[in-house]
Design a protein around this motif. Structure first.
Motif, PDB file in Angstrom:
ATOM      1  N   LEU A  48      42.264  46.062  33.955  1.00 57.32           N
ATOM      2  CA  LEU A  48      42.113  47.489  33.637  1.00 57.32           C
ATOM      3  C   LEU A  48      40.933  48.113  34.392  1.00 57.32           C
ATOM      4  O   LEU A  48      41.041  49.216  34.925  1.00 57.32           O
ATOM      5  CB  LEU A  48      41.934  47.678  32.132  1.00 57.32           C
ATOM      6  CG  LEU A  48      43.176  47.436  31.280  1.00 57.32           C
ATOM      7  CD1 LEU A  48      42.820  47.484  29.807  1.00 57.32           C
ATOM      8  CD2 LEU A  48      44.258  48.446  31.607  1.00 57.32           C
ATOM      9  N   ALA A  52      41.115  51.057  37.160  1.00 53.20           N
ATOM     10  CA  ALA A  52      40.279  52.254  36.955  1.00 53.20           C
ATOM     11  C   ALA A  52      39.371  52.495  38.154  1.00 53.20           C
ATOM     12  O   ALA A  52      39.198  53.638  38.601  1.00 53.20           O
ATOM     13  CB  ALA A  52      39.448  52.105  35.688  1.00 53.20           C
ATOM     14  N   ILE A  56      39.355  55.904  40.310  1.00 54.60           N
ATOM     15  CA  ILE A  56      38.137  56.718  40.383  1.00 54.60           C
ATOM     16  C   ILE A  56      37.555  56.754  41.801  1.00 54.60           C
ATOM     17  O   ILE A  56      36.753  57.609  42.066  1.00 54.60           O
ATOM     18  CB  ILE A  56      37.073  56.182  39.387  1.00 54.60           C
ATOM     19  CG1 ILE A  56      37.593  56.265  37.977  1.00 54.60           C
ATOM     20  CG2 ILE A  56      35.775  56.920  39.497  1.00 54.60           C
ATOM     21  CD1 ILE A  56      36.703  55.601  36.951  1.00 54.60           C
TER      22      ILE A  56
END
Length: 182
Positions: A48, A52, A56
């Motif tokens: 995860l 992410a 980002i």
């Protein structure tokens, strides 16, 4: 008009950095980020965080910083400013603190607080080990891209090919000499 300048500027910077260094580099910043991610939690949490960080653009920025700035500094100066640091390693026989200063490694055992120093001499292309008390021993000298000189049990140096067969032959030589010494 402004939109046109950004892609051209990025292309020029990337081309200039690739032409001026011709060095792959160690990608220390990106590798540290990946190592940190692997220690965050279990494999699901790590995955995860990984996704992410791609969304980002943390990984993209770190890789771009490595390619354009840090690897260029490493090529011209010989040292990567991010490469130094401290890491704790849990081994099967205890915990070790490994500190890198860009020129070598200091390894401290948390079990008995013993310290070993590994240094690399760029001029001689030699790794050596120093133990407390001032004694220093050469471990390995790079001869070329495919061969190293390693210590033999009789005190001489043996040229070893950097391949599975070369390392197996060196291991056999050391083992047979140790067995003969008993």
């Amino acid at each position: 008009m402004k939109k046109r300048y950004l892609p051209v500027a990025i292309a020029l910077v990337l081309t200039g950095s690739l032409l001026s260094t011709s060095c792959i580099g160690s990608f220390a910043l990106t590798n540290k980020l990946l190592s940190w991610n692997q220690q965050v939690g279990n494999k699901f949490v790590n995955e995860l965080v990984f996704f992410a960080f791609w969304i980002i653009p943390v990984y993209e920025v770190s890789c771009l910083a490595d390619v354009i700035v840090l690897n260029s500094i490493e090529f011209w100066s010989g040292d990567n400013p991010v490469a130094s640091g401290k890491k704790v390693i849990d081994g099967k026989d205890g915990r070790y603190i490994v500190e890198c200063d860009g020129k070598g490694y200091t390894i401290t055992s948390e079990n008995d607080k013993s310290v070993v120093r590994l240094d690399f001499d760029k001029d001689d292309q030699t790794w050596s080990v120093a133990i407390p008390g001032g004694e220093s021993y050469e471990l390995m000298t790079f001869i070329d891209d495919t061969h190293v000189a390693l210590p033999a049990p009789d005190g001489t140096r043996s040229i070893v090919e950097l391949s599975d067969n070369g390392l197996m032959a060196y291991r056999d030589m050391v083992s047979s000499n140790l067995m003969a010494a008993r």
